[in-house]
Design an enzyme around this catalytic site. Sequence first.
Site, PDB file in Angstrom:
ATOM      1  N   GLU A 184      -3.664  13.251   8.836  1.00 18.97           N
ATOM      2  CA  GLU A 184      -2.507  12.986   7.974  1.00 18.97           C
ATOM      3  C   GLU A 184      -1.202  13.019   8.758  1.00 18.97           C
ATOM      4  O   GLU A 184      -0.285  12.248   8.469  1.00 18.97           O
ATOM      5  CB  GLU A 184      -2.456  13.994   6.821  1.00 18.97           C
ATOM      6  CG  GLU A 184      -3.696  14.014   5.937  1.00 18.97           C
ATOM      7  CD  GLU A 184      -4.136  12.640   5.447  1.00 18.97           C
ATOM      8  OE1 GLU A 184      -3.268  11.782   5.174  1.00 18.97           O
ATOM      9  OE2 GLU A 184      -5.357  12.415   5.337  1.00 18.97           O
ATOM     10  N   HIS A 244      -0.619   9.781  10.425  1.00 19.04           N
ATOM     11  CA  HIS A 244      -0.111   8.774   9.483  1.00 19.04           C
ATOM     12  C   HIS A 244       1.413   8.799   9.355  1.00 19.04           C
ATOM     13  O   HIS A 244       2.008   7.809   8.907  1.00 19.04           O
ATOM     14  CB  HIS A 244      -0.695   9.000   8.087  1.00 19.04           C
ATOM     15  CG  HIS A 244      -2.013   8.333   7.862  1.00 19.04           C
ATOM     16  ND1 HIS A 244      -2.255   7.024   8.215  1.00 19.04           N
ATOM     17  CD2 HIS A 244      -3.157   8.787   7.281  1.00 19.04           C
ATOM     18  CE1 HIS A 244      -3.497   6.711   7.870  1.00 19.04           C
ATOM     19  NE2 HIS A 244      -4.063   7.764   7.311  1.00 19.04           N
ATOM     20  N   MET A 248      -3.570  13.115   1.325  1.00 20.08           N
ATOM     21  CA  MET A 248      -2.754  11.902   1.226  1.00 20.08           C
ATOM     22  C   MET A 248      -1.454  12.105   1.990  1.00 20.08           C
ATOM     23  O   MET A 248      -0.769  13.107   1.812  1.00 20.08           O
ATOM     24  CB  MET A 248      -2.474  11.594  -0.256  1.00 20.08           C
ATOM     25  CG  MET A 248      -1.557  10.417  -0.476  1.00 20.08           C
ATOM     26  SD  MET A 248      -2.184   8.918   0.319  1.00 20.08           S
ATOM     27  CE  MET A 248      -0.645   8.092   0.711  1.00 20.08           C
ATOM     28  N   ASN A 281       1.660  11.251   2.081  1.00 17.08           N
ATOM     29  CA  ASN A 281       3.027  11.034   1.584  1.00 17.08           C
ATOM     30  C   ASN A 281       4.038  11.543   2.613  1.00 17.08           C
ATOM     31  O   ASN A 281       3.924  12.663   3.101  1.00 17.08           O
ATOM     32  CB  ASN A 281       3.250  11.798   0.275  1.00 17.08           C
ATOM     33  CG  ASN A 281       2.094  11.668  -0.676  1.00 17.08           C
ATOM     34  OD1 ASN A 281       1.724  10.587  -1.080  1.00 17.08           O
ATOM     35  ND2 ASN A 281       1.498  12.799  -1.033  1.00 17.08           N
ATOM     36  N   GLY A 318      -9.481  13.530   0.235  1.00 18.66           N
ATOM     37  CA  GLY A 318      -9.381  14.735   1.058  1.00 18.66           C
ATOM     38  C   GLY A 318      -7.934  15.135   1.243  1.00 18.66           C
ATOM     39  O   GLY A 318      -7.587  16.306   1.220  1.00 18.66           O
ATOM     40  N   GLU A 350      -5.687   3.386   8.984  1.00 14.31           N
ATOM     41  CA  GLU A 350      -6.766   4.377   8.858  1.00 14.31           C
ATOM     42  C   GLU A 350      -7.578   4.505  10.147  1.00 14.31           C
ATOM     43  O   GLU A 350      -7.997   5.587  10.527  1.00 14.31           O
ATOM     44  CB  GLU A 350      -7.670   4.038   7.675  1.00 14.31           C
ATOM     45  CG  GLU A 350      -6.990   4.150   6.307  1.00 14.31           C
ATOM     46  CD  GLU A 350      -6.373   5.509   6.037  1.00 14.31           C
ATOM     47  OE1 GLU A 350      -6.698   6.488   6.730  1.00 14.31           O
ATOM     48  OE2 GLU A 350      -5.530   5.597   5.126  1.00 14.31           O
TER      49      GLU A 350
END
Length: 916
Positions: A371, A374, A336, A338, A334, A393
């Site tokens: 995201e 994260h 990422m 980075n 879905g 996660e």
Amino acid sequence: MFHSSAMVNSHRKPMFNIHRGFYCLTAILPQICICSQFSVPSSYHFTEDPGAFPVATNGERFPWQELRLPSVVIPLHYDLFVHPNLTSLDFVASEKIEVLVSNATQFIILHSKDLEITNATLQSEEDSRYMKPGKELKVLSYPAHEQIALLVPEKLTPHLKYYVAMDFQAKLGDGFEGFYKSTYRTLGGETRILAVTDFEPTQARMAFPCFDEPLFKANFSIKIRRESRHIALSNMPKVKTIELEGGLLEDHFETTVKMSTYLVAYIVCDFHSLSGFTSSGVKVSIYASPDKRNQTHYALQASLKLLDFYEKYFDIYYPLSKLDLIAIPDFAPGAMENWGLITYRETSLLFDPKTSSASDKLWVTRVIAHELAHQWFGNLVTMEWWNDIWLKEGFAKYMELIAVNATYPELQFDDYFLNVCFEVITKDSLNSSRPISKPAETPTQIQEMFDEVSYNKSCLESDFTSGGVCHSDPKMTSNMLAFLGENAEVKEMMTTWTLQKGIPLLVVKQDGCSLRLQQERFLQGVFQEDPEWRALQERYLWHIPLTYSTSSSNVIHRHILKSKTDTLDLPEKTSWVKFNVDSNGYYIVHYEGHGWDQLITQLNQNHTLLRPKDRVGLIHDVFQLVGAGRLTLDKALDMTYYLQHETSSPALLEGLSYLESFYHMMDRRNISDISENLKRYLLQYFKPVIDRQSWSDKGSVWDRMLRSALLKLACDLNHAPCIQKAAELFSQWMESSGKLNIPTDVLKIVYSVGAQTTAGWNYLLEQYELSMSSAEQNKILYALSTSKHQEKLLKLIELGMEGKVIKTQNLAALLHAIARRPKGQQLAWDFVRENWTHLLKKFDLGSYDIRMIISGTTAHFSSKDKLQEVKLFFESLEAQGSHLDIFQTVLETITKNIKWLEKNLPTLRTWLMVNT
């Protein structure tokens, strides 16, 4: 232990008052943390036995036998140069890695996969200082472990730095991993190419030789060469662009913060962007292909809001000066995370007001929130190894709830969050489930860790005070903290949730003012009378923080159940007791004796005396208990009577989802007397609420999601008014050449009804190819998959395999949708068996896509014949060396379906005859 890099932004005030939630788990779960940063495990000691070593591709002995890299050489900094050619679809690259040697060694082991290394040299720090040329290194390759060994002429000296330089080249990947090509179609019909990276978990090694393990954090200085018609993006802001001969340009990017290889990202494309600044000065940009730039407005607004929220909530500034979010046309996950360059599927980032529904908006907001979380959980603070990905996660999933509730309360995500809990219970109630923290060594095993347990169940454990939550109430959390007392107690409790698989079942027996409690392991498809049941219960014990309310008081009572059995005294007589208030806890509740009857009576008399989330939880639990053989189906169906008076959309949707799933099961098995009676029951009892739905986009998010679900159900059941209205809208849409704006919440329904005629189906396929909205394409593709003509379904699958009209990233979802239909189930299953080797060329064995293809085309089966077919297919794959944990999950699910039918079919038939 978490690995944290202290990072400072030159122009922004650093804040290091780390939010206590970051480290709570390191305090209470030391047994799953490895605390020495670069210790050499005993298994890494070198052996003189030549037979213990593998053989390199050139026939020589490869000097390392472990899957994990040795920690005698540690990377500090990568200088990486990349030049992709978007015409010849390959790239040339070079790198210089600064390393620190901790122990004397004659080789350096790195990861490398499918890269042609043309040159490798080594310089000592002194050689580099005096500009001495590097010494040539011999390169050995061991593809089975995706490793290379660089053999050095003289032993490397401990505590010194060296520079490893390599030149290498490769084709841009055809799949979705490493450094790969993606394509998109312009409004004018031209196909354009971009080069994009996706490295998590173990694919950075496909783009450049590296120490590709999360523990090996380093700084990266990246340079990208490109043509003038393209732009280059990477994790950090661009410092400068150099003009080269032949019209080429070379972009140099700032050196990154210290980070793991899986977070490195770079892209060469011709995309356009929309930008804004957060209140602390971070430049946020949303990139998309030029014709889709107008769909980036919502993502920019949401990203700015959410980034501001996280900086205040964590009390730590986002450490970079920019954050790019980019919609990639071909992308497997879905999104990422980075660092500084987050990549998304178009459907997870772009929002088109004309074709994106209420649930599309919620999805985009959730994925952005996930995201962005994260950037702290995962990027700033990283798990040491992939067995503990739940740490990042789970927290990111949990922060979706916190952040979306705070920034977009109108999306009412709080009510939706129970689904996160219910999704993982489906897996966790099978014996094939796994603990949250589990060993994973091979790339396939690591990829398999990215599942519901790591995301959803871990998210429930993030509020560690509740021993697993399906929803978090801050007031209840602080109360529970006081209630729990010491950290030792929390640690003891958490161990029962993280190192033990499964979900507990609380059995409650009311006897006057006394409650007898018993905990068991909750298992679907294995009944108490089965011989294996007792063995599967052994050694399972949870510390369960219980909450309960009664008919006689609004007080929420609390109790921690630490033993198999316990007794509670009620302060007064009560007609019913309800455990798991607001469905906060991660456990199923079964009420023995008259417990369920009393609750059903209350629901029928006045359902509002029970909280809305409690009603959702009761419906969920009652049907789950039927699957576990603890309740008869008629008891659960009796509970659905009250739903005709239900005003809470989540509760109504929960009940309808079970009834609808029974209808589809009967329809697929062609048990027509029951499917017809079920259809009659659904349309009879829910007609008033179906008829109240307007074909519009009005109302709250839940009003809109209810409308979509109810009208879809009505049309699926061939409800004449629904079919008529949808067909009418579809005709008008076709006549307008696709220009008519149909309300987004009913778009999928209108397309699905339209797809039932040949002319409609063909027109939809044409529109699919022309559409500039991924949200609309998703709805069209679903509609196309509902055709009853097998040749049309086969054409869709072929187009998905080819990957031009229907992108291969959508193949798994397409097969899943086709397999759920009576006319498509055999077709999809046959296709997977016959084309398995072709599928493995498109997707990695452990990838989410392969797992979704397997479960999506088999897990709905409910006959012994099909169970045998699936079993034989899995056995043939294992004989070829392909093993996945999902094989066992699927076999258990089919067995569960078979047992459900055997046990409940006569009851369902009788109940429907009486009630329709």
